[in-house]
Design a protein around this motif. Sequence first.
Motif, mmCIF file in Angstrom:
data_model
loop_
_atom_site.group_PDB
_atom_site.id
_atom_site.type_symbol
_atom_site.label_atom_id
_atom_site.label_comp_id
_atom_site.label_asym_id
_atom_site.label_seq_id
_atom_site.Cartn_x
_atom_site.Cartn_y
_atom_site.Cartn_z
ATOM 1 N N GLY A 166 39.451 -29.103 44.726
ATOM 2 C CA GLY A 166 40.609 -28.365 44.233
ATOM 3 C C GLY A 166 40.226 -26.959 43.808
ATOM 4 N N ILE A 167 39.079 -26.838 43.148
ATOM 5 C CA ILE A 167 38.597 -25.516 42.738
ATOM 6 C C ILE A 167 38.308 -24.647 43.956
ATOM 7 C CG2 ILE A 167 36.707 -24.287 41.598
ATOM 8 C CD1 ILE A 167 36.501 -26.672 39.674
ATOM 9 N N ALA A 168 37.693 -25.264 44.995
ATOM 10 C CA ALA A 168 37.410 -24.523 46.223
ATOM 11 C C ALA A 168 38.703 -24.033 46.874
ATOM 12 C CB ALA A 168 36.625 -25.399 47.197
ATOM 13 N N ALA A 169 39.757 -24.852 46.819
ATOM 14 C CA ALA A 169 41.042 -24.453 47.379
ATOM 15 C C ALA A 169 41.627 -23.276 46.591
ATOM 16 C CB ALA A 169 42.009 -25.639 47.364
ATOM 17 N N LEU B 132 37.409 -24.969 35.584
ATOM 18 C CA LEU B 132 37.526 -23.640 36.192
ATOM 19 C C LEU B 132 36.577 -22.645 35.541
ATOM 20 C CD1 LEU B 132 41.424 -23.479 36.572
ATOM 21 C CD2 LEU B 132 39.746 -23.797 38.393
ATOM 22 N N GLU B 133 36.355 -22.774 34.234
ATOM 23 C CA GLU B 133 35.416 -21.895 33.551
ATOM 24 C C GLU B 133 33.988 -22.158 34.008
ATOM 25 O OE1 GLU B 133 36.196 -22.694 29.466
ATOM 26 O OE2 GLU B 133 37.783 -21.167 29.302
ATOM 27 N N ARG B 134 33.611 -23.453 34.113
ATOM 28 C CA ARG B 134 32.247 -23.785 34.538
ATOM 29 C C ARG B 134 31.963 -23.307 35.958
ATOM 30 N NH1 ARG B 134 33.258 -28.821 31.955
ATOM 31 N NH2 ARG B 134 33.737 -29.727 34.001
ATOM 32 N N SER B 135 32.974 -23.368 36.811
ATOM 33 C CA SER B 135 32.769 -23.000 38.218
ATOM 34 C C SER B 135 32.714 -21.497 38.433
ATOM 35 C CB SER B 135 33.896 -23.588 39.067
ATOM 36 O OG SER B 135 35.137 -22.959 38.760
ATOM 37 N N PHE C 140 35.445 -19.632 38.318
ATOM 38 C CA PHE C 140 36.729 -19.193 38.880
ATOM 39 C C PHE C 140 37.469 -18.282 37.909
ATOM 40 C CE2 PHE C 140 41.315 -19.640 39.408
ATOM 41 C CZ PHE C 140 41.469 -19.321 40.747
ATOM 42 N N ILE C 141 37.460 -18.605 36.616
ATOM 43 C CA ILE C 141 38.180 -17.799 35.625
ATOM 44 C C ILE C 141 37.627 -16.376 35.611
ATOM 45 C CG2 ILE C 141 38.745 -17.548 33.187
ATOM 46 C CD1 ILE C 141 40.147 -19.877 34.519
ATOM 47 N N GLU C 142 36.307 -16.252 35.707
ATOM 48 C CA GLU C 142 35.680 -14.925 35.731
ATOM 49 C C GLU C 142 36.106 -14.152 36.959
ATOM 50 O OE1 GLU C 142 31.180 -12.936 35.645
ATOM 51 O OE2 GLU C 142 31.461 -15.113 35.450
ATOM 52 N N ALA C 143 36.149 -14.858 38.127
ATOM 53 C CA ALA C 143 36.564 -14.189 39.368
ATOM 54 C C ALA C 143 38.037 -13.791 39.330
ATOM 55 C CB ALA C 143 36.291 -15.101 40.561
#
Length: 561
Positions: free
Chosen positions: A503-506, A534-537, A539-542
């Motif tokens: 889901g994160i990749a999507a 999302l924070e660990r991955s 994604f939030i930063e991106a």
Amino acid sequence: MNMQSFFSIGRLVPRTFEIGKAFPYSRESFAKDLVSGFTVGIVALPLAMAFSIAAGASPAQGLYTAILAGFFISFLGGSRYQIGGPTGAFVVIIFGVISRHGMEGLVLATILAGLMLIAMGLSGLGRLIKFIPYPVTTGFTTGIGLLIFSQQVKDFLGLKIEKVSPEFFEKWAQYFEHMGTFDPLTLFVGLLTITIIILIRRFFPRIPASVVGVGFTTLICFIFSLPVETIGSRFGGIPSTLPIPTLPEFHWSTMKAVFPDAITIALLAAIESLLSAVVADGMTGDRHNANMELVAQGVGNIASALFGGIPATGAIARTATNIKSGAQSSVAGMVHAVTLLLFMLFLAPVASVIPLASLSAVLMVVAWDMSELHRFVRIIKKSPRSDMLVLLTTFVLTVVIDLTVAVEVGVVLAAFLFLRRMVETAEIKPGTPGVGAEIVYGSSPAQPHEQPKHPKDVEIYEITGPFFFGVADLLQDTLMTLEKKPRAFILRLPQVPAVDSTGIAALESFLSYCKKHGIQLYLSEVREQPMKALERSGFIEALGSQYIVSSPEQVLEMLSK
């Protein structure tokens, strides 16, 4: 998470150690345990030998199992009332393992299964085992019932067959081929045993029917010297002492060969023992410790194997008998094991005159009880087609192929069907800012209690259900349906309890698409687990933390300025 919380060691306390602490215990309680344990021991006596014979082992091995595994399962168990020993569910598995790998292979597989059960308990998997789908358990128990019945036909009819094939259809072909060799006296003994069991159950339900049936027919055969096959004539009687414990030879090739069987034994032992413990809880109002129960099952199976026994698990019928007989604690289970030990030490010669047809009759009744045809038919008639498919697949594979394959395929098939249902219930649909919200878009206020509207160049979509690999493609499909690229895209997630790596990749792919086409992506109402993931991955930063909002209204207000 520290190591102790992961392995749940702090919570692994046998119920025996809680006697007098977690629940009161008196002399009267001990007296009730003695009576109950002795009663269950008498009930378990013919069953232990019958299950062992049906599995291709000796009656003595069944007694070793009931004594050793039964004692340790009660002493270390997580249930106050559990009775352990050989059960019908293992008959088919044991028969197959002995046919393929011999008794040494069975001993090794049982030890490996015991180690797996201990690992399951230490790692806290006790609760997860309970979630094996109901159609899977019903399918393989009904299949096992049919297989147990099939295995008893030879001894029930007294057919003259040197070696019965382990294959279901070949076995029945042999029966029909040798039907002319059946013995009328043997058939009479078997039918008489079944008749007595049915009558006792009907009119005297408190009396152990199998014990009366086997005892009466044994007495008839002994008094009238009926020429029927007995335990003594086939196996040469039962030893009057326990064997010396020995370790099997550990060869890598043998371990590799029996490993799949060990997994099946461990899984089935876990399922049946925890189901039995749940039944006991329902009858008494007690609560068992599932992880401690798995550890005890593992120790019991290892002890059984070291003394030449066969796999064991919690026995639902014997556990229920234990409770109905007035058991107060796990002491009753230990008394049951001691009762069987005393029988073997002092009354072993008596067992040698028991007719094999009587034991076959007992197992035919057990097979009928196990099959639970009413549940099998109910699932076929009233359950969804997917459940019916799982049920029939597990049943057919159990009967025609192998129980190991049946359980594995049944669980995997049920998991895929579950994922399909999750995908069907999850969706990505057009959303709205909120109902009854007073929001200003430019200079026009939305009227209270009306469906709010938003600018045409802003798209709002909402995901419902867990956002995992089965749902990820829906997000990609959503963009393909848009006729015009929006200025902003608000993705609402209030009904998304969890997100996985797919889901994160999507979402990452979705973010890349939005950046490429100049679309501002906002995530609204993100719950705790998805936010942490999302924070660990990264994604939030991106994405940018400013694009995580509490509501679509917040975005619309910003865009209107």
